[in-house]
Design an enzyme around this catalytic site. Structure first.
Site, PDB file in Angstrom:
ATOM      1  N   ARG A  26     -51.420  -0.383  -3.980  1.00  0.00           N
ATOM      2  CA  ARG A  26     -50.627   0.799  -4.494  1.00  0.00           C
ATOM      3  C   ARG A  26     -49.597   0.757  -3.356  1.00  0.00           C
ATOM      4  O   ARG A  26     -49.896   0.964  -2.225  1.00  0.00           O
ATOM      5  CB  ARG A  26     -51.432   1.899  -4.640  1.00  0.00           C
ATOM      6  CG  ARG A  26     -51.613   2.177  -5.803  1.00  0.00           C
ATOM      7  CD  ARG A  26     -52.314   3.626  -5.945  1.00  0.00           C
ATOM      8  NE  ARG A  26     -53.699   3.825  -6.526  1.00  0.00           N
ATOM      9  CZ  ARG A  26     -54.217   4.939  -6.271  1.00  0.00           C
ATOM     10  NH1 ARG A  26     -54.056   6.096  -5.741  1.00  0.00           N
ATOM     11  NH2 ARG A  26     -55.622   4.964  -6.773  1.00  0.00           N
ATOM     12  N   SER A 114     -50.822   3.499 -12.099  1.00  0.00           N
ATOM     13  CA  SER A 114     -51.649   4.462 -12.648  1.00  0.00           C
ATOM     14  C   SER A 114     -51.011   5.812 -13.037  1.00  0.00           C
ATOM     15  O   SER A 114     -50.034   5.959 -13.832  1.00  0.00           O
ATOM     16  CB  SER A 114     -53.025   4.547 -11.818  1.00  0.00           C
ATOM     17  OG  SER A 114     -53.964   5.483 -12.300  1.00  0.00           O
ATOM     18  N   HIS A 115     -51.486   6.963 -12.495  1.00  0.00           N
ATOM     19  CA  HIS A 115     -51.204   8.193 -12.626  1.00  0.00           C
ATOM     20  C   HIS A 115     -50.048   8.685 -11.489  1.00  0.00           C
ATOM     21  O   HIS A 115     -49.840   9.793 -11.800  1.00  0.00           O
ATOM     22  CB  HIS A 115     -52.214   9.389 -12.759  1.00  0.00           C
ATOM     23  CG  HIS A 115     -53.026   9.286 -11.303  1.00  0.00           C
ATOM     24  ND1 HIS A 115     -53.965   8.140 -10.907  1.00  0.00           N
ATOM     25  CD2 HIS A 115     -52.719  10.069 -10.291  1.00  0.00           C
ATOM     26  CE1 HIS A 115     -54.352   8.728  -9.791  1.00  0.00           C
ATOM     27  NE2 HIS A 115     -53.712   9.401  -9.387  1.00  0.00           N
ATOM     28  N   LYS A 124     -53.927  -3.581 -10.316  1.00  0.00           N
ATOM     29  CA  LYS A 124     -55.468  -3.505 -10.559  1.00  0.00           C
ATOM     30  C   LYS A 124     -55.996  -4.776 -10.764  1.00  0.00           C
ATOM     31  O   LYS A 124     -55.361  -5.575 -11.710  1.00  0.00           O
ATOM     32  CB  LYS A 124     -55.934  -2.390 -11.694  1.00  0.00           C
ATOM     33  CG  LYS A 124     -55.524  -0.881 -11.131  1.00  0.00           C
ATOM     34  CD  LYS A 124     -55.965   0.187 -11.942  1.00  0.00           C
ATOM     35  CE  LYS A 124     -55.844   1.159 -11.752  1.00  0.00           C
ATOM     36  NZ  LYS A 124     -56.124   2.408 -12.768  1.00  0.00           N
ATOM     37  N   ASP A 248     -54.372   9.037 -18.920  1.00  0.00           N
ATOM     38  CA  ASP A 248     -53.326   9.191 -17.629  1.00  0.00           C
ATOM     39  C   ASP A 248     -52.406   8.176 -17.824  1.00  0.00           C
ATOM     40  O   ASP A 248     -52.518   7.415 -18.944  1.00  0.00           O
ATOM     41  CB  ASP A 248     -54.379   8.826 -16.369  1.00  0.00           C
ATOM     42  CG  ASP A 248     -54.980   7.420 -16.384  1.00  0.00           C
ATOM     43  OD1 ASP A 248     -55.003   6.842 -17.326  1.00  0.00           O
ATOM     44  OD2 ASP A 248     -55.003   7.080 -15.110  1.00  0.00           O
ATOM     45  N   ASP A 250     -52.066   5.048 -17.061  1.00  0.00           N
ATOM     46  CA  ASP A 250     -52.427   3.456 -17.633  1.00  0.00           C
ATOM     47  C   ASP A 250     -53.542   3.634 -18.366  1.00  0.00           C
ATOM     48  O   ASP A 250     -53.893   2.661 -18.711  1.00  0.00           O
ATOM     49  CB  ASP A 250     -52.432   2.698 -16.256  1.00  0.00           C
ATOM     50  CG  ASP A 250     -53.643   2.973 -15.416  1.00  0.00           C
ATOM     51  OD1 ASP A 250     -53.927   4.056 -15.629  1.00  0.00           O
ATOM     52  OD2 ASP A 250     -54.306   2.167 -14.811  1.00  0.00           O
ATOM     53  N   ASP A 252     -56.609   4.437 -18.484  1.00  0.00           N
ATOM     54  CA  ASP A 252     -58.113   4.301 -18.128  1.00  0.00           C
ATOM     55  C   ASP A 252     -58.692   5.442 -17.958  1.00  0.00           C
ATOM     56  O   ASP A 252     -60.240   5.645 -17.724  1.00  0.00           O
ATOM     57  CB  ASP A 252     -58.376   3.290 -17.030  1.00  0.00           C
ATOM     58  CG  ASP A 252     -57.570   3.483 -15.960  1.00  0.00           C
ATOM     59  OD1 ASP A 252     -57.144   4.685 -15.381  1.00  0.00           O
ATOM     60  OD2 ASP A 252     -57.711   2.901 -14.726  1.00  0.00           O
ATOM     61  N   ARG A 253     -57.960   6.784 -17.986  1.00  0.00           N
ATOM     62  CA  ARG A 253     -58.745   8.098 -17.863  1.00  0.00           C
ATOM     63  C   ARG A 253     -58.424   8.947 -18.867  1.00  0.00           C
ATOM     64  O   ARG A 253     -57.188   8.869 -19.262  1.00  0.00           O
ATOM     65  CB  ARG A 253     -58.538   8.513 -16.393  1.00  0.00           C
ATOM     66  CG  ARG A 253     -58.754   8.033 -15.277  1.00  0.00           C
ATOM     67  CD  ARG A 253     -58.870   8.953 -13.998  1.00  0.00           C
ATOM     68  NE  ARG A 253     -57.491   8.956 -13.661  1.00  0.00           N
ATOM     69  CZ  ARG A 253     -56.748  10.007 -13.232  1.00  0.00           C
ATOM     70  NH1 ARG A 253     -57.432  11.300 -13.504  1.00  0.00           N
ATOM     71  NH2 ARG A 253     -55.551  10.000 -13.081  1.00  0.00           N
ATOM     72  N   HIS A 335     -62.687   8.648 -15.663  1.00  0.00           N
ATOM     73  CA  HIS A 335     -62.958   7.302 -15.793  1.00  0.00           C
ATOM     74  C   HIS A 335     -64.436   7.274 -16.625  1.00  0.00           C
ATOM     75  O   HIS A 335     -65.059   7.586 -16.042  1.00  0.00           O
ATOM     76  CB  HIS A 335     -62.976   6.474 -14.559  1.00  0.00           C
ATOM     77  CG  HIS A 335     -61.777   6.143 -13.831  1.00  0.00           C
ATOM     78  ND1 HIS A 335     -60.959   4.981 -14.349  1.00  0.00           N
ATOM     79  CD2 HIS A 335     -61.201   6.745 -12.789  1.00  0.00           C
ATOM     80  CE1 HIS A 335     -59.846   5.062 -13.627  1.00  0.00           C
ATOM     81  NE2 HIS A 335     -60.157   6.009 -12.669  1.00  0.00           N
TER      82      HIS A 335
HETATM   83 ZN   LIG Z   1     -55.475   5.201 -14.410  1.00  0.00          ZN
END
Ligand SMILES: [Zn+2]
Length: 468
Positions: A26, A114-115, A124, A248, A250, A252-253, A335
């Site tokens: 990141r 991501s967020h 990732k 979120d 991307d 995944d949450r 997650h």
């Molecule tokens: Zn995420």
């Protein structure tokens, strides 16, 4: 040719020291993260993949403005090291995970921030169908520094999986009474898949911010921050909907609010999901992170499961889940991982499908189910700044002090201390320069005593406690 034979060709590449992180890569675009990093990452990852016997990798990206350029550079690097790329295109991170399974690829990389704020981005990774983290990410840095890359000429193939992905998600909706649902994709990468999915579900669906926009013009796509759920709560109220679901950046949450506008936290959601899984998996381990409520662990045991407390971090939970063959795992952060009926990774759209199936098959509403949970009082996750070089030492000092006192301490990730009032947690974040605290008791007085203990322990370790 082996990677070693290629060593010494050209100059090595140095990543900015802050970008190779515990669970992913990141950085801030054009500050700590450049397309040249993506190219070098592609070469280094491909080198590891080939040593592992792999030759074909899926690549996808989120909706950030910098993602196409980084994806191009990444694909270039993978190809230069002799790995074939199946280009999945834009979508949520779990669509990339799905693609790796669906196309039986040897690995996968998602370009995603991501967020994080719009100027951030990252990667990732999976190797095989396992997540790729910790020491393996550091290994990428060593390969790049030595330019010890495999060489070759990989091909690039378009491999759209969008329709197959949405179909796979929709297949596991179990049906029942019609539900009224409000969704908030926060202009993140899940928007398109969400629109296609909602169109296939029965009931009433209102979508907020489903257009993908890397500027995130409405609110930040991070459902763990309560303020980011305000629009969703308001829309649930306007619609008289039973549930609001947010993702979120991307996908995944997951974040959830009930029909009364109350946030249903990750550990509360897990109680509802575990109750559906455990009748078919008696005795199975169900994993939750150290931040989770005692009510969740008690409920898992009551339902005939084996409650397992594990370290926070999506990669760590995924690895432990595979090791123990757990059918379900989840984190406070949202997650949540299904191996029961799915692949064992964190797909928030899939979690939504299973949750809606549970509600559609039940008389009780989500608000009713929340009402039935043990009435414990707890703090949210309290995060406060502490320099990276100090955060782990602070937790160690607190642990030593507690052990000297003979306290009941679980040290799996930081310290989780059990007292007659309940429990409190102090741990260092693996991804940010922060310490995290949480406490839970059976009543407000007990909670106050626990908060005082956290404060006293921090002070004794030379840290000013946060306001809470
Ligand atoms: Zn995420």
């Amino acid at each position: 040719m082996t990677a070693k034979a290629a060593a010494g060709r050209g100059a090595g590449h140095q990543f900015h020291p802050t970008i190779l992180r515990e669970y992913d890569i990141r950085g801030i675009v054009d500050d700590t993260l450049f397309p040249a990093d993506a190219f070098a990452l592609g070469q280094a990852y491909a080198t590891m993949l080939r040593e592992d016997g792999g030759r074909r990798v899926c690549v996808g990206m989120d909706g950030r403005l910098s993602s196409p350029e980084l994806a191009e550079a990444l694909i270039g690097g993978l190809g230069a090291a002799g790995v074939d790329v199946q280009w999945i295109g834009r979508g949520p991170t779990p669509m990339l995970y799905f693609a790796v399974h669906h196309l039986r690829a040897d690995g996968g990389i998602q370009v995603t921030g991501s967020h994080n704020p719009p100027a951030h981005n990252g990667f990732k990774m999976m190797l095989g169908t396992r997540s790729f983290f910790g020491a393996r990410i550091q290994e990428l840095g060593r390969i790049a520094a030595q330019a010890a890359y495999a060489q070759g000429q990989g091909r690039r193939l378009d491999a759209p999986v969008f329709d197959a992905y949405v179909e796979r998600l929709a297949r596991d909706f179990s049906g029942g009474r019609a539900l009224s649902v409000v969704w908030d994709a926060g202009n993140g990468a899940a928007g398109e898949a969400l629109s296609a999915l909602a169109a296939r579900l029965p009931g009433r669906h209102r979508l907020l911010y489903a257009d993908i926009d890397g500027n995130f013009p409405n609110h930040h796509p991070d459902p763990t921050v309560d303020a980011n759920l305000e629009d969703l709560r308001r829309a649930v109220e306007e619609e008289g909907a039973e549930i609001g679901i947010a993702f979120d950046g991307d996908g995944d949450r997951i974040g959830v609010v009930d029909g009364r506008g109350r946030i249903v936290r990750g550990d509360q959601l897990m109680q509802i999901l575990a109750a559906e899984v455990l009748p078919r998996h008696q005795g199975a381990p169900i994993i939750a992170d150290v931040k989770a409520s005692q009510a969740l662990f008690d409920e898992i045991a009551r339902l005939g499961g084996e409650p397992v407390m594990w370290k926070t971090g999506h990669s760590l939970i995924k690895a432990e889940m595979a090791r123990r063959r757990a059918p379900l795992a989840g984190e406070m952060s949202g997650h949540i991982f299904y191996a029961d009926g799915f692949y064992g990774h964190d797909d928030a759209l899939y979690v939504a499908i299973r949750l809606l199936g549970i509600l559609a098959g039940a008389e009780a509403t989500l608000a009713d189910l929340r009402e039935r949970m043990a009435p414990l009082v707890n703090t949210p996750e309290i995060r406060f700044d502490c320099p990276d070089e100090q955060k782990f030492a602070v937790v160690d000092r607190v642990r030593e002090r507690l052990e000297a006192e003979g306290a009941e301490v679980n040290g799996i990730d930081g310290v989780r201390v059990t007292t007659p009032d309940g429990w409190w947690l102090l741990r260092a974040s693996n991804t940010q320069a922060v310490l995290v605290a949480r406490a839970e008791a059976s009543d407000e007085k007990g909670l106050l005593r626990l908060k005082r203990q956290i404060a006293a322990n921090l002070e004794a370790a030379g840290v000013r406690p946060p306001e809470f």
